[in-house]
Design an enzyme around this catalytic site. Structure first.
Site, PDB file in Angstrom:
ATOM      1  N   HIS A 141       3.286  -2.870   5.945  1.00  0.00           N
ATOM      2  CA  HIS A 141       2.576  -3.897   5.452  1.00  0.00           C
ATOM      3  C   HIS A 141       3.185  -5.085   5.820  1.00  0.00           C
ATOM      4  O   HIS A 141       4.308  -5.393   5.825  1.00  0.00           O
ATOM      5  CB  HIS A 141       2.566  -3.604   3.918  1.00  0.00           C
ATOM      6  CG  HIS A 141       3.812  -3.349   3.267  1.00  0.00           C
ATOM      7  ND1 HIS A 141       4.352  -2.093   3.255  1.00  0.00           N
ATOM      8  CD2 HIS A 141       4.855  -4.218   2.607  1.00  0.00           C
ATOM      9  CE1 HIS A 141       5.593  -2.111   2.718  1.00  0.00           C
ATOM     10  NE2 HIS A 141       5.850  -3.367   2.319  1.00  0.00           N
ATOM     11  N   HIS A 188       3.823  -8.868   4.464  1.00  0.00           N
ATOM     12  CA  HIS A 188       3.595  -9.842   3.298  1.00  0.00           C
ATOM     13  C   HIS A 188       3.147 -11.183   3.618  1.00  0.00           C
ATOM     14  O   HIS A 188       3.603 -11.733   4.491  1.00  0.00           O
ATOM     15  CB  HIS A 188       5.063  -9.911   2.675  1.00  0.00           C
ATOM     16  CG  HIS A 188       5.568  -8.732   2.060  1.00  0.00           C
ATOM     17  ND1 HIS A 188       5.740  -8.658   0.706  1.00  0.00           N
ATOM     18  CD2 HIS A 188       6.260  -7.693   2.611  1.00  0.00           C
ATOM     19  CE1 HIS A 188       6.188  -7.376   0.482  1.00  0.00           C
ATOM     20  NE2 HIS A 188       6.727  -6.681   1.546  1.00  0.00           N
TER      21      HIS A 188
HETATM   22  P1  5GP Z   1       8.419  -3.480   0.476  1.00  0.00           P
HETATM   23  O1  5GP Z   1       9.748  -3.819   0.178  1.00  0.00           O
HETATM   24  O2  5GP Z   1       7.988  -2.155   0.898  1.00  0.00           O
HETATM   25  O3  5GP Z   1       8.170  -4.561   1.723  1.00  0.00           O
HETATM   26  O4  5GP Z   1       7.387  -3.999  -0.600  1.00  0.00           O
HETATM   27  C1  5GP Z   1       6.493  -3.319  -1.020  1.00  0.00           C
HETATM   28  C2  5GP Z   1       5.631  -4.047  -1.855  1.00  0.00           C
HETATM   29  O5  5GP Z   1       4.621  -3.454  -2.505  1.00  0.00           O
HETATM   30  C3  5GP Z   1       6.439  -4.650  -3.205  1.00  0.00           C
HETATM   31  O6  5GP Z   1       6.296  -6.108  -3.131  1.00  0.00           O
HETATM   32  C4  5GP Z   1       5.564  -4.183  -4.387  1.00  0.00           C
HETATM   33  O7  5GP Z   1       5.413  -5.185  -5.665  1.00  0.00           O
HETATM   34  C5  5GP Z   1       4.387  -3.824  -3.810  1.00  0.00           C
HETATM   35  N1  5GP Z   1       3.693  -2.739  -4.275  1.00  0.00           N
HETATM   36  C6  5GP Z   1       4.229  -1.478  -4.740  1.00  0.00           C
HETATM   37  N2  5GP Z   1       3.168  -0.638  -5.306  1.00  0.00           N
HETATM   38  C7  5GP Z   1       2.174  -1.217  -5.248  1.00  0.00           C
HETATM   39  C8  5GP Z   1       0.897  -1.111  -5.893  1.00  0.00           C
HETATM   40  O8  5GP Z   1       0.591   0.049  -6.100  1.00  0.00           O
HETATM   41  N3  5GP Z   1      -0.160  -1.785  -5.448  1.00  0.00           N
HETATM   42  C9  5GP Z   1       0.088  -3.308  -5.070  1.00  0.00           C
HETATM   43  N4  5GP Z   1      -0.854  -4.140  -5.186  1.00  0.00           N
HETATM   44  N5  5GP Z   1       1.293  -3.646  -4.602  1.00  0.00           N
HETATM   45  C10 5GP Z   1       2.402  -2.569  -4.966  1.00  0.00           C
END
Ligand code: 5GP
Ligand code: ZN
Length: 132
Positions: A97, A99
Site C-alpha cells: 500500500h 500512504h
Molecule cells: P503499514 O505500517 O503497514 O504501512 O500501515 C498499515 C496501515 O493500514 C495503518 O496506517 C493502519 O491504520 C491501516 N489499516 C490497518 N487495518 C486497516 C483496515 O482494516 N482498514 C483501513 N482503512 N485501514 C487499515
C-alpha cells in the site's frame, strides 16, 4: 489471499471508506489516520510488498496518487502531501500500500474531525468483527 485484511476490503468482506477504484487499484481512508484525509492506495491483486509489486502496477499507483492529491486538495484545502511506503518490520499490513498523507501548513495539531466522522461507523463494524 485468505487472511489478508486488505484483500478482504477489495472483496467487500469488510467495509472501507472508498475514495477511488479502477481495474488495478483501490484507494480508501486509513482507519487510524496520521492526518486528516490519510488515504491508502492498494493494488487489487495481493502483492506482499514493494519488491513483489510489478513495476507497471507501481507506476499506475503513483499516477493515481497524483490525481487523488489534486482531488483531495480541492476538498480538504491541505497545503502539501507526504507519500510513504513501509517495508519489513515497519510494514504492519503485508499487502502493498502507498500512504497518501495530506499536510496542513496552518494546523500543527490537526484534530481529524472530518476524517473521524467519516470513519466512525466503519470503526464500529471493525470492533464488532474483532470481538466476534
Ligand atoms: P503499514 O505500517 O503497514 O504501512 O500501515 C498499515 C496501515 O493500514 C495503518 O496506517 C493502519 O491504520 C491501516 N489499516 C490497518 N487495518 C486497516 C483496515 O482494516 N482498514 C483501513 N482503512 N485501514 C487499515
Ligand atoms: Zn492481500
Amino acid at each position: 489471499m485468505k487472511d489478508c485484511i486488505f484483500c478482504k476490503i477489495v472483496n467487500g468482506e469488510i467495509p472501507s471508506m472508498k475514495v477511488y477504484e479502477d481495474d488495478l487499484c483501490m484507494a480508501y481512508l486509513d482507519i487510524n489516520p496520521d492526518t486528516d484525509g490519510h488515504t491508502l492506495i492498494i493494488p487489487k491483486e495481493h502483492y506482499e510488498d514493494i519488491y513483489e509489486l510489478p513495476k507497471d502496477v507501481l507506476e499506475h499507483i503513483f499516477n493515481v496518487s497524483k490525481n487523488l492529491m489534486n482531488d483531495l486538495k480541492n476538498k480538504l484545502k491541505c497545503s502539501g502531501y507526504t507519500l510513504m511506503i513501509n517495508y519489513g518490520s515497519s510494514q504492519e499490513v503485508k499487502h502493498f500500500h502507498l500512504h497518501v498523507k495530506p499536510q496542513y501548513k496552518d494546523k500543527k495539531f490537526v484534530e481529524f474531525i472530518k476524517h473521524k466522522e467519516l470513519l466512525k461507523d466503519i470503526n464500529e463494524v471493525h470492533k464488532i468483527i474483532k470481538e466476534a
